[in-house]
Write an enzyme that holds these catalytic residues in place. Structure first.
Site, PDB file in Angstrom:
ATOM      1  N   GLU A 127      62.047  15.463  75.781  1.00  0.00           N
ATOM      2  CA  GLU A 127      62.251  14.440  76.795  1.00  0.00           C
ATOM      3  C   GLU A 127      60.893  14.040  77.381  1.00  0.00           C
ATOM      4  OE1 GLU A 127      66.551  16.247  78.341  1.00  0.00           O
ATOM      5  OE2 GLU A 127      64.942  15.847  79.784  1.00  0.00           O
ATOM      6  N   GLY A 131      58.649  18.378  76.908  1.00  0.00           N
ATOM      7  CA  GLY A 131      58.209  18.434  75.515  1.00  0.00           C
ATOM      8  C   GLY A 131      57.983  19.876  75.139  1.00  0.00           C
ATOM      9  N   ILE A 157      62.363  11.106  68.884  1.00  0.00           N
ATOM     10  CA  ILE A 157      63.399  11.749  68.074  1.00  0.00           C
ATOM     11  C   ILE A 157      63.299  11.268  66.629  1.00  0.00           C
ATOM     12  CG2 ILE A 157      65.864  12.179  67.803  1.00  0.00           C
ATOM     13  CD1 ILE A 157      64.475  13.349  70.370  1.00  0.00           C
ATOM     14  N   ILE A 338      34.975  15.015  50.668  1.00  0.00           N
ATOM     15  CA  ILE A 338      34.655  15.078  49.236  1.00  0.00           C
ATOM     16  C   ILE A 338      34.747  13.690  48.610  1.00  0.00           C
ATOM     17  CG2 ILE A 338      35.490  15.918  46.990  1.00  0.00           C
ATOM     18  CD1 ILE A 338      36.258  18.538  48.468  1.00  0.00           C
ATOM     19  N   GLU A 364      57.690  19.844  66.596  1.00  0.00           N
ATOM     20  CA  GLU A 364      58.422  21.114  66.451  1.00  0.00           C
ATOM     21  C   GLU A 364      57.692  22.265  67.156  1.00  0.00           C
ATOM     22  OE1 GLU A 364      60.392  22.058  62.811  1.00  0.00           O
ATOM     23  OE2 GLU A 364      60.619  19.947  62.249  1.00  0.00           O
ATOM     24  N   THR A 366      54.117  22.393  69.841  1.00  0.00           N
ATOM     25  CA  THR A 366      52.670  22.255  69.662  1.00  0.00           C
ATOM     26  C   THR A 366      52.052  23.590  69.250  1.00  0.00           C
ATOM     27  OG1 THR A 366      52.125  22.831  71.945  1.00  0.00           O
ATOM     28  CG2 THR A 366      52.605  20.510  71.485  1.00  0.00           C
ATOM     29  N   GLU A 368      49.618  25.010  70.575  1.00  0.00           N
ATOM     30  CA  GLU A 368      49.345  25.798  71.768  1.00  0.00           C
ATOM     31  C   GLU A 368      50.564  26.637  72.147  1.00  0.00           C
ATOM     32  OE1 GLU A 368      46.474  22.925  71.111  1.00  0.00           O
ATOM     33  OE2 GLU A 368      48.600  22.486  71.459  1.00  0.00           O
TER      34      GLU A 368
END
Length: 382
Positions: A127, A131, A157, A338, A364, A366, A368
């Site tokens: 929301e 979060g 969502i 590269i 899904e 963070t 942290e």
């Protein structure tokens, strides 16, 4: 770690890899430009049973276990991440709650169409004010007779604009909060009071849509409660745990593809009279990419194996998601380096992977939050 795979699963792995490489990847640039997945690719996913990966055979799915699903998602991760996101959001967090926690009547009502890809699923927890802090939900549900009245909003969502069914979390007891006061509901897109917002504009994951969901006195039958009333927060943690393993598997597949693209380019690109692959700087980047990808795969498969054994894997799932997503970002960065200037061009797939990698450290849960989960488990265990 021992992960046993059947011959049948080996064949499926090859089939999905060929599908990703030969049928999806040729349309990757078109998906980027049009921000839309060609309908025939969705139809092909249905034919292959990909929308029913997580759903038991008795409900029309193919009933893969977590290890097997991780193998499939790794192969799909080799191609367009937006395409894979549509499928994995449905088969992962979109379906897991119903499969693991729903009543038999709910399973029989919804799972067959979900397995066939006739109904697309989504997971609605985040929301504007909740979060990373999923305990701070503002969406509420009030029981009135045989129905619940839901009010509030969700945002970001995945599959929001295209989903037919949503696993939605709402506060049902403000006093109890996360400890017995959050409930999960199965809400159909056509239920009165549900408004689906416009598609979000994002950095990457083209063809995979997210949106806001708005609930204005949305009417939900009591029979559409998933699991027990008040146990929604616990349910969300279980669902997200398995989803994080799937996300990690997809990231590993993308890493492997980037390694292959980078190695091939390094052998072809000539500078100062020799292929850049002969330079130690390039070799060391490839070495790091390969080593970290192998470690991410091992961590992911170990978490998947433990889920299949019925073990508690909150820590392991977070470790897999954390490590694999960060490896994906590092591998994508090295792949661009590269490739040099070519890696910055939208015509080359490494540019697409680079943009798509960034969200994996956010959604899904963070990274942290993953570190907090891991640390708390380590402290509890020692």
């Amino acid at each position: 770690m021992t992960v046993e795979v059947t011959n049948e699963m080996d064949q499926m792995k090859i089939m999905i890899r060929n599908f990703a490489e030969n049928e999806v990847e040729p349309y990757a640039q078109q998906i980027e430009e049009e921000d839309a997945i060609p309908p025939h690719l969705i139809d092909k996913a249905k034919e292959l049973g990909l929308f029913g990966m997580s759903i038991p055979e008795e409900y029309g799915g193919i009933g893969l276990n977590t290890v097997e699903k991780a193998i499939v998602l790794e192969q799909l991760g080799r191609t367009h991440n937006g395409y894979v996101s549509l499928i994995s959001a449905h088969t992962g967090i979109g379906s897991t709650g119903l499969v693991k926690l729903a009543s038999e009547s709910l399973k029989k009502k919804y799972l067959p169409d979900m397995a066939a890809g006739k109904k697309i699923a989504a997971f609605a927890l985040s929301e504007p004010g909740a979060g990373s802090d999923a305990t701070n939900l503002a969406t509420v549900a009030e029981k009135k007779g045989a129905q619940w009245i839901v009010n509030g909003s969700k945002h970001f969502i995945t599959n929001g604009p295209v989903a037919d069914v949503f696993t939605v979390f709402a506060v049902t007891d403000k006093q109890k909060g996360a400890k017995g006061g959050i409930t999960a509901f199965l809400i159909e897109k056509d239920f009165p009071g549900l408004i689906v917002g416009k598609k979000d504009k994002k950095m990457g994951l083209r063809g995979s849509y997210t949106s806001q969901l708005i609930f204005e006195d949305c009417l939900v039958p009591d029979s559409n409660v998933i699991g027990e009333v008040g146990m929604g927060y616990v349910s969300a943690l279980k669902i997200l745990g398995e989803g994080r393993v799937g996300l990690a598997a997809r990231a590993v597949g993308s890493c492997q593809k980037l390694i292959e693209l980078s190695a091939a380019y390094a052998k072809e690109r000539v500078q100062f009279g020799k292929p850049i692959a002969a330079n130690q700087a390039i070799q060391w980047m490839l070495a790091d990419m390969a080593t970290e990808t192998a470690a991410a795969r091992a961590l992911t498969m170990e978490a998947a194996r433990k889920i299949d054994e019925g073990k508690k894997v909150i820590k392991e799932a977070s470790m897999a998601k954390l490590f694999a997503s960060e490896v994906f970002n590092k591998v994508a960065d090295k792949a661009v380096q590269i490739h040099g200037g070519m890696g910055y061009m939208a015509d080359y797939p490494v540019e697409r992977f680079y943009r798509d990698a960034r969200i994996t450290k956010i959604y899904e849960g963070t990274n942290e939050i993953q570190r907090l989960i891991i640390a708390r488990n380590v402290l509890d265990e020692n």
